[in-house]
Design a protein around this motif. Structure first.
Motif, PDB file in Angstrom:
ATOM      1  N   ALA A 231       0.827  -1.215   0.000  1.00  0.00           N
ATOM      2  CA  ALA A 231       0.000   0.000   0.000  1.00  0.00           C
ATOM      3  C   ALA A 231       0.860   1.262   0.000  1.00  0.00           C
ATOM      4  CB  ALA A 231      -0.913  -0.006   1.222  1.00  0.00           C
ATOM      5  N   ASP A 232       0.263   2.361  -0.464  1.00  0.00           N
ATOM      6  CA  ASP A 232       0.968   3.643  -0.456  1.00  0.00           C
ATOM      7  C   ASP A 232       1.132   4.174   0.963  1.00  0.00           C
ATOM      8  OD1 ASP A 232       1.150   3.633  -3.231  1.00  0.00           O
ATOM      9  OD2 ASP A 232      -0.747   4.693  -3.498  1.00  0.00           O
ATOM     10  N   SER A 233       0.171   3.855   1.816  1.00  0.00           N
ATOM     11  CA  SER A 233       0.180   4.361   3.185  1.00  0.00           C
ATOM     12  C   SER A 233       1.198   3.625   4.052  1.00  0.00           C
ATOM     13  CB  SER A 233      -1.216   4.214   3.794  1.00  0.00           C
ATOM     14  OG  SER A 233      -1.202   4.429   5.182  1.00  0.00           O
ATOM     15  N   VAL A 234       2.085   4.375   4.672  1.00  0.00           N
ATOM     16  CA  VAL A 234       3.082   3.775   5.565  1.00  0.00           C
ATOM     17  C   VAL A 234       2.423   3.049   6.741  1.00  0.00           C
ATOM     18  CG1 VAL A 234       5.007   4.235   7.150  1.00  0.00           C
ATOM     19  CG2 VAL A 234       4.918   5.375   4.924  1.00  0.00           C
ATOM     20  N   PRO A 235       1.428   3.669   7.423  1.00  0.00           N
ATOM     21  CA  PRO A 235       0.780   2.956   8.532  1.00  0.00           C
ATOM     22  C   PRO A 235       0.170   1.627   8.106  1.00  0.00           C
ATOM     23  CG  PRO A 235       0.241   5.288   8.621  1.00  0.00           C
ATOM     24  CD  PRO A 235       0.919   5.057   7.310  1.00  0.00           C
ATOM     25  N   VAL A 236      -0.359   1.561   6.870  1.00  0.00           N
ATOM     26  CA  VAL A 236      -0.964   0.315   6.398  1.00  0.00           C
ATOM     27  C   VAL A 236       0.113  -0.738   6.155  1.00  0.00           C
ATOM     28  CG1 VAL A 236      -2.221  -0.777   4.498  1.00  0.00           C
ATOM     29  CG2 VAL A 236      -3.011   1.399   5.430  1.00  0.00           C
ATOM     30  N   ARG A 237       1.234  -0.349   5.530  1.00  0.00           N
ATOM     31  CA  ARG A 237       2.313  -1.310   5.286  1.00  0.00           C
ATOM     32  C   ARG A 237       2.883  -1.812   6.614  1.00  0.00           C
ATOM     33  NH1 ARG A 237       4.224   2.747   1.853  1.00  0.00           N
ATOM     34  NH2 ARG A 237       6.269   2.877   2.885  1.00  0.00           N
ATOM     35  N   TRP A 238       3.119  -0.875   7.509  1.00  0.00           N
ATOM     36  CA  TRP A 238       3.664  -1.221   8.825  1.00  0.00           C
ATOM     37  C   TRP A 238       2.680  -2.107   9.599  1.00  0.00           C
ATOM     38  CZ3 TRP A 238       2.559   1.716  13.726  1.00  0.00           C
ATOM     39  CH2 TRP A 238       3.370   1.286  14.783  1.00  0.00           C
ATOM     40  N   GLY A 239       1.406  -1.704   9.583  1.00  0.00           N
ATOM     41  CA  GLY A 239       0.393  -2.463  10.305  1.00  0.00           C
ATOM     42  C   GLY A 239       0.176  -3.850   9.716  1.00  0.00           C
ATOM     43  N   SER A 240       0.244  -3.966   8.401  1.00  0.00           N
ATOM     44  CA  SER A 240       0.060  -5.266   7.752  1.00  0.00           C
ATOM     45  C   SER A 240       1.174  -6.224   8.165  1.00  0.00           C
ATOM     46  CB  SER A 240       0.052  -5.095   6.229  1.00  0.00           C
ATOM     47  OG  SER A 240      -1.066  -4.336   5.819  1.00  0.00           O
ATOM     48  N   ALA A 241       2.397  -5.720   8.204  1.00  0.00           N
ATOM     49  CA  ALA A 241       3.518  -6.560   8.626  1.00  0.00           C
ATOM     50  C   ALA A 241       3.335  -7.002  10.073  1.00  0.00           C
ATOM     51  CB  ALA A 241       4.839  -5.797   8.460  1.00  0.00           C
ATOM     52  N   ARG A 242       2.948  -6.076  10.930  1.00  0.00           N
ATOM     53  CA  ARG A 242       2.740  -6.423  12.342  1.00  0.00           C
ATOM     54  C   ARG A 242       1.625  -7.451  12.496  1.00  0.00           C
ATOM     55  NH1 ARG A 242       0.682  -2.867  15.450  1.00  0.00           N
ATOM     56  NH2 ARG A 242       0.148  -1.298  13.887  1.00  0.00           N
ATOM     57  N   ALA A 243       0.533  -7.258  11.736  1.00  0.00           N
ATOM     58  CA  ALA A 243      -0.602  -8.169  11.822  1.00  0.00           C
ATOM     59  C   ALA A 243      -0.211  -9.578  11.377  1.00  0.00           C
ATOM     60  CB  ALA A 243      -1.748  -7.639  10.963  1.00  0.00           C
ATOM     61  N   LEU A 244       0.542  -9.678  10.306  1.00  0.00           N
ATOM     62  CA  LEU A 244       0.979 -10.989   9.826  1.00  0.00           C
ATOM     63  C   LEU A 244       1.863 -11.672  10.860  1.00  0.00           C
ATOM     64  CD1 LEU A 244       1.659 -10.003   6.118  1.00  0.00           C
ATOM     65  CD2 LEU A 244      -0.051 -11.665   6.906  1.00  0.00           C
ATOM     66  N   GLY A 245       2.649 -10.888  11.563  1.00  0.00           N
ATOM     67  CA  GLY A 245       3.513 -11.454  12.583  1.00  0.00           C
ATOM     68  C   GLY A 245       2.760 -12.074  13.743  1.00  0.00           C
TER      69      GLY A 245
END
Length: 320
Positions: A231-245
């Motif tokens: 995603a273009d949004s940094v919070p979304v990219r960061w949050g997606s990685a955290r969620a997958l973890g």
């Protein structure tokens, strides 16, 4: 002197009617005080009845009436009292459902939270709460969403309404709907398709809540979170990685995408991706493909030591 005496007498009567000590030994007097001409006396009587807990159950009918009091402080106190005294009372629940439409935001929010506390009885009111999602007022729709979020998982019956609310023109409703769906966990799997659309919501507050909801829905949301890494949004990219973890072995298919995200220009996304790879590797015997391992090794040249450290930890697990 005469005026002073009258004043003292009035003060004594007021204290007698509203002190919490007296409320504990004479609930009936507190109920009577709910009709006091002074709004402060009505408010204090309601609060005293809240202190009485279940012993104040006889006050429920009058407390429900006070939810329509002209003074917002009295209405707020009435909600507090109904939480304490209204267990098992359909009358209390119906009054609180009505309070979701109050003009005061504190009353609306308190009523929504109160319904969650009285959930055993409040579940029967879910159909009425669902109706409020269609009213014009954003504030009332938001209060209804909050109430449904608190009543999960019983609010599963409102799943179609919550999915529809993800398309609401107001960001607060979209964000609240995502939160309510997240509270349903895997029962909200049906909402993943729409949540995938909302992952790119123009308002970052909504997108961030969507990521949180997807992480709580679980494995069925993994493909959407993989897309979130791009995603273009940094919070979304960061949050997606955290969620997958947080999904451990269930997110094994995300390993290549997480490895690619190690090259993200934002350090927080890199670190979260490395941490997710580490977490996934700890919970699975899966052998990561050589191409992904090589990609991770390349990131070991990153200028940021935190990223290098996180990748090294991840390699120590998934690279065995």
């Amino acid at each position: 002197m005469k005026i002073s005496g009258i004043l003292k007498y009035s003060v004594c009567l007021y204290l007698l009617a509203t002190t919490s000590v007296f409320a504990e030994v004479n609930v009936e007097r507190q109920i009577t005080a709910l009709d006091h001409p002074l709004w402060t006396a009505r408010r204090d009587a309601a609060d005293n009845l809240a202190s009485a807990g279940k012993d104040g159950a006889a006050a429920v009918p009058k407390l429900v009436v006070l939810l329509g009091d002209v003074e917002k402080e009295v209405r707020r106190a009435s909600v507090r009292a109904l939480v304490a005294t209204g267990e098992g009372s359909a009358e209390a629940v119906n009054g609180l459902v009505g309070a979701l439409q109050d003009s005061d935001w504190v009353v609306r929010r308190s009523a929504a939270l109160a319904l969650a506390t009285l959930r055993t009885t409040a579940n029967a009111a879910i159909p009425e709460i669902r109706k409020l999602l269609t009213v014009e007022s954003v504030d009332i729709r938001n209060a209804a969403i909050l109430a449904l979020a608190g009543l999960a998982p019983d609010s599963k019956q409102a799943l179609p309404d919550l999915i529809k609310a993800l398309s609401d023109p107001d960001w607060k409703i979209r964000s609240g709907a995502a939160d309510a769906l997240g509270n349903l966990g895997s029962d909200a799997s049906e909402a993943v398709t729409q949540l995938a659309i909302n992952l790119r919501d123009p308002d970052w507050r909504v997108a961030e809540q969507v990521v949180e909801a997807l992480s709580r829905i679980g494995i069925t949301a993994v493909p959407v979170l993989i897309e979130g890494l791009k995603a273009d949004s940094v919070p979304v990219r960061w949050g997606s990685a955290r969620a997958l973890g947080t999904m451990g072995e269930g997110a094994i298919e995300a390993v290549p995408a997480l490895a690619a995200a190690l090259g993200d220009p934002v350090m927080q996304v890199q670190w979260a991706s490395a941490r997710a790879l580490w977490a996934i590797g700890e919970q699975t015997d899966h052998q990561t493909d050589p191409e992904t391992i090589q990609l991770m090794i390349q990131i070991m040249n990153d200028e940021d030591w935190v990223v290098r450290w996180a990748v090294a930890r991840a390699l120590g697990v998934v690279g065995d």
